[in-house]
Scaffold this motif. Sequence first.
Motif, PDB file in Angstrom:
ATOM      1  N   ARG A  81       0.815  -1.218   0.000  1.00 29.59           N
ATOM      2  CA  ARG A  81       0.000   0.000   0.000  1.00 29.59           C
ATOM      3  C   ARG A  81       0.851   1.272   0.000  1.00 29.59           C
ATOM      4  N   THR A  82       2.036   1.225   0.603  1.00 33.87           N
ATOM      5  CA  THR A  82       2.913   2.398   0.592  1.00 33.87           C
ATOM      6  C   THR A  82       3.808   2.440  -0.647  1.00 33.87           C
ATOM      7  N   LEU A  83       3.851   1.359  -1.411  1.00 34.65           N
ATOM      8  CA  LEU A  83       4.622   1.344  -2.656  1.00 34.65           C
ATOM      9  C   LEU A  83       3.784   1.753  -3.865  1.00 34.65           C
ATOM     10  N   TRP A  84       2.487   1.503  -3.794  1.00 30.04           N
ATOM     11  CA  TRP A  84       1.610   1.814  -4.937  1.00 30.04           C
ATOM     12  C   TRP A  84       1.730   3.260  -5.419  1.00 30.04           C
ATOM     13  N   PRO A  85       1.731   4.269  -4.537  1.00 27.65           N
ATOM     14  CA  PRO A  85       1.751   5.642  -5.046  1.00 27.65           C
ATOM     15  C   PRO A  85       2.915   5.925  -5.984  1.00 27.65           C
ATOM     16  N   GLU A  86       4.128   5.494  -5.609  1.00 27.05           N
ATOM     17  CA  GLU A  86       5.285   5.725  -6.463  1.00 27.05           C
ATOM     18  C   GLU A  86       5.189   4.915  -7.754  1.00 27.05           C
ATOM     19  N   MET A  87       4.683   3.693  -7.674  1.00 28.19           N
ATOM     20  CA  MET A  87       4.552   2.856  -8.860  1.00 28.19           C
ATOM     21  C   MET A  87       3.542   3.438  -9.837  1.00 28.19           C
ATOM     22  N   LEU A  88       2.397   3.871  -9.324  1.00 31.40           N
ATOM     23  CA  LEU A  88       1.366   4.458 -10.191  1.00 31.40           C
ATOM     24  C   LEU A  88       1.812   5.805 -10.743  1.00 31.40           C
ATOM     25  N   TRP A  89       2.515   6.573  -9.906  1.00 32.69           N
ATOM     26  CA  TRP A  89       3.034   7.871 -10.362  1.00 32.69           C
ATOM     27  C   TRP A  89       4.020   7.664 -11.519  1.00 32.69           C
ATOM     28  N   SER A  90       4.887   6.652 -11.395  1.00 28.00           N
ATOM     29  CA  SER A  90       5.854   6.382 -12.458  1.00 28.00           C
ATOM     30  C   SER A  90       5.159   5.977 -13.753  1.00 28.00           C
ATOM     31  N   LEU A  91       4.154   5.106 -13.647  1.00 24.03           N
ATOM     32  CA  LEU A  91       3.408   4.700 -14.840  1.00 24.03           C
ATOM     33  C   LEU A  91       2.708   5.891 -15.486  1.00 24.03           C
ATOM     34  N   GLY A  92       2.090   6.727 -14.664  1.00 20.18           N
ATOM     35  CA  GLY A  92       1.406   7.905 -15.191  1.00 20.18           C
ATOM     36  C   GLY A  92       2.359   8.862 -15.863  1.00 20.18           C
ATOM     37  N   ASN A  93       3.515   9.088 -15.262  1.00 18.04           N
ATOM     38  CA  ASN A  93       4.495  10.003 -15.846  1.00 18.04           C
ATOM     39  C   ASN A  93       5.022   9.503 -17.181  1.00 18.04           C
ATOM     40  N   MET A  94       5.090   8.179 -17.339  1.00 18.43           N
ATOM     41  CA  MET A  94       5.595   7.626 -18.590  1.00 18.43           C
ATOM     42  C   MET A  94       4.687   7.926 -19.771  1.00 18.43           C
ATOM     43  N   THR A  95       3.465   8.340 -19.513  1.00 15.21           N
ATOM     44  CA  THR A  95       2.540   8.688 -20.596  1.00 15.21           C
ATOM     45  C   THR A  95       2.690  10.141 -21.041  1.00 15.21           C
ATOM     46  N   LEU A  96       3.460  10.931 -20.311  1.00 15.18           N
ATOM     47  CA  LEU A  96       3.587  12.355 -20.606  1.00 15.18           C
ATOM     48  C   LEU A  96       4.681  12.616 -21.635  1.00 15.18           C
ATOM     49  N   PRO A  97       4.452  13.515 -22.575  1.00 10.99           N
ATOM     50  CA  PRO A  97       5.467  13.816 -23.600  1.00 10.99           C
ATOM     51  C   PRO A  97       6.780  14.314 -23.002  1.00 10.99           C
ATOM     52  N   SER A  98       6.721  14.963 -21.854  1.00 12.71           N
ATOM     53  CA  SER A  98       7.933  15.523 -21.251  1.00 12.71           C
ATOM     54  C   SER A  98       8.732  14.499 -20.445  1.00 12.71           C
ATOM     55  N   ASN A  99       8.175  13.336 -20.242  1.00 12.82           N
ATOM     56  CA  ASN A  99       8.827  12.329 -19.400  1.00 12.82           C
ATOM     57  C   ASN A  99      10.017  11.695 -20.104  1.00 12.82           C
ATOM     58  N   LYS A 100      11.083  11.441 -19.341  1.00 10.40           N
ATOM     59  CA  LYS A 100      12.259  10.766 -19.873  1.00 10.40           C
ATOM     60  C   LYS A 100      12.458   9.375 -19.282  1.00 10.40           C
ATOM     61  N   VAL A 101      11.835   9.088 -18.128  1.00 16.20           N
ATOM     62  CA  VAL A 101      12.072   7.827 -17.431  1.00 16.20           C
ATOM     63  C   VAL A 101      11.460   6.657 -18.202  1.00 16.20           C
ATOM     64  N   LYS A 102      12.267   5.650 -18.446  1.00 13.48           N
ATOM     65  CA  LYS A 102      11.826   4.439 -19.142  1.00 13.48           C
ATOM     66  C   LYS A 102      11.692   3.252 -18.190  1.00 13.48           C
ATOM     67  N   ILE A 103      12.550   3.228 -17.163  1.00  9.03           N
ATOM     68  CA  ILE A 103      12.567   2.125 -16.202  1.00  9.03           C
ATOM     69  C   ILE A 103      12.557   2.707 -14.794  1.00  9.03           C
ATOM     70  N   ALA A 104      11.568   2.311 -14.002  1.00  5.79           N
ATOM     71  CA  ALA A 104      11.494   2.704 -12.593  1.00  5.79           C
ATOM     72  C   ALA A 104      11.643   1.438 -11.759  1.00  5.79           C
TER      73      ALA A 104
END
Length: 396
Positions: free
Chosen positions: A249-272
Amino acid sequence: MVNASTSAGLIGVVLLARHGDRTSTLYQDPATYNSTQGYLSALGAEQEYELGQFLRNTYLNPGSSSYIQGANTDVVDVDQLYVRADAGGGNVILDSAYALLQGLYPPTKSSAITLANGKVATPPLDGYQYVPVESLEFWQAPALTSWMDCEYFDLHLSRLNSGVVFKDLTATAAPFLQAVTPYLNGLNNSFLNMWNIYDYINVQYTHNKTFYENFPVTLLEQARYFANQHEQNVFTDSVINGVGQIAIRTLWPEMLWSLGNMTLPSNKVKIALTEVDYKPFISLFNVTNATVTNPNISGIADYASVVALELSQDSQGQYNVAMKFKNGTNDNQFHALKFWGSDSITLDNLIHAIDSSTINSTVNWCFSCNQTVLRGCSVFNYSNDPFLTPTSATGY
């Protein structure tokens, strides 16, 4: 960012990896599960390095069906990686992350740079590549060790330890516990101490030649079986937001945030990547009902196991997430898991399904755990909490 279709490869991946083999046991208090990390062994480093190589071949190989579009394949771009690891106590989890990254982006002389004066500078060890890792100490935040110092989790343990499930398992395990006692070097042989019994046996069987030559392998198999039963109950719950599942439950926020950010044109992160111990795996598989269709993944994930949440985009522009699992070094491939019975789930639906169970800050953890003093909780104002202050203006 490349908006690739599913057939053209992945947009990115969120990884949850377990550390490698330890040189010593990890004693966990059966009443609280408070513990201090051990240290990574040479075997553990090898396991993590091999995991990194596997992930490299899966996600950084242009010939792979799971290749991440736009990801650097040889020379690392540190902006394309986000890595964090639990650094509390010993070094086993943090150093596991470094060993994994050595396999993911091995040394290469292509990482050399040319200076203004024309001199070529090559990193040591034939081009060792340095990837930043965010290390999270126990005292900094509870995100990666959320069960520790959590009073409601302690209550969950107390109920389990005195409940009918563990009483029945205690009776079933009695012959094994009696047979194994001579090998435990004085360790408490109660079923409630099952994690520590298993971990002691596993460490000794791996690193102690005399123990290895004399310990019956059938008892090792039974130790693993009963430890799986024990830990499966400890780190699951009957509801998605139950405290038994606090490890994920405390890991989900960062995991979901990373997935969401990967959909943004400005995002550079490929692997979290988040490097952890075995507990979040149990909770994750239970929360998503993955164990319903794959019951063999219940219990303790092996050293150097990994869960991957792969993000892709279909021809209609919809972002989808698929979950895969590789259970340790002896498992040579990913296995597809199901989200609530489905092969994949849209990112929006995943966020909607999980959102109500997430704990996304220290203050939320404090309230979720009934903790007002430890782990940074003393700085918050609880005067308006109707549970902690029943006579307050907003109380009942």
